[in-house]
Design a protein around this motif. Sequence first.
Motif, mmCIF file in Angstrom:
data_model
loop_
_atom_site.group_PDB
_atom_site.id
_atom_site.type_symbol
_atom_site.label_atom_id
_atom_site.label_comp_id
_atom_site.label_asym_id
_atom_site.label_seq_id
_atom_site.Cartn_x
_atom_site.Cartn_y
_atom_site.Cartn_z
ATOM 1 N N ILE A 1 42.760 38.095 34.807
ATOM 2 C CA ILE A 1 41.747 38.496 35.780
ATOM 3 C C ILE A 1 40.353 38.199 35.247
ATOM 4 O O ILE A 1 39.514 37.597 35.938
ATOM 5 N N LEU A 2 40.064 38.599 34.027
ATOM 6 C CA LEU A 2 38.738 38.370 33.447
ATOM 7 C C LEU A 2 38.445 36.888 33.250
ATOM 8 O O LEU A 2 37.314 36.438 33.422
ATOM 9 N N TYR A 3 39.460 36.114 32.900
ATOM 10 C CA TYR A 3 39.292 34.665 32.758
ATOM 11 C C TYR A 3 38.803 34.064 34.077
ATOM 12 O O TYR A 3 37.850 33.283 34.101
ATOM 13 N N PHE A 4 39.455 34.412 35.185
ATOM 14 C CA PHE A 4 39.056 33.849 36.464
ATOM 15 C C PHE A 4 37.689 34.347 36.909
ATOM 16 O O PHE A 4 36.890 33.573 37.446
ATOM 17 N N ILE A 5 37.374 35.601 36.668
ATOM 18 C CA ILE A 5 36.049 36.120 37.022
ATOM 19 C C ILE A 5 34.962 35.392 36.234
ATOM 20 O O ILE A 5 33.977 34.927 36.799
ATOM 21 N N THR A 6 35.133 35.286 34.935
ATOM 22 C CA THR A 6 34.098 34.623 34.126
ATOM 23 C C THR A 6 34.027 33.129 34.410
ATOM 24 O O THR A 6 32.949 32.533 34.338
ATOM 25 N N SER A 7 35.147 32.503 34.744
ATOM 26 C CA SER A 7 35.121 31.083 35.108
ATOM 27 C C SER A 7 34.293 30.859 36.360
ATOM 28 O O SER A 7 33.526 29.899 36.443
ATOM 29 N N VAL A 8 34.430 31.745 37.332
ATOM 30 C CA VAL A 8 33.650 31.631 38.567
ATOM 31 C C VAL A 8 32.169 31.863 38.276
ATOM 32 O O VAL A 8 31.301 31.127 38.744
ATOM 33 N N LEU A 9 31.864 32.861 37.464
ATOM 34 C CA LEU A 9 30.462 33.202 37.188
ATOM 35 C C LEU A 9 29.757 32.186 36.298
ATOM 36 O O LEU A 9 28.540 32.014 36.409
#
Length: 122
Positions: A87-95
């Motif tokens: 979850i955090l990987y995808f959030i930070t990738s988007v940001l």
Amino acid sequence: MIGLASGIVGFIGVYWLKSKLKYDDSLDAFGVHGLNGIWGAIATGIFANPSVNSAGKGLLYGNSAQVIVQFEAVLATIVYTAIMTTILYFITSVLTGGARVDEETEVIGLDESVHGERGFEI
């Protein structure tokens, strides 16, 4: 015994497992903290001494069920960590616009290119 084994587990994780699996862990978080955390949780189920904690005893004091409880806790932690990391990987990738470094840095490896750490072969 727990501490002595932890030193061996950490050494194996950093110098042997990392080179065999060829993964890039620039801070050796898995090789040191991950593997030793797993070992420590399981070792608690083996060595828990009722004279230290009257509420529990480990395998060496006749309570084999405690090792099973510790294994279950380790597995639950691994599952939780995998889910939250994803979850955090995808959030930070988007940001941040992506989670990858440039190709040259990736080929060299983060240990060497960012932290100046040189490889060690056994």
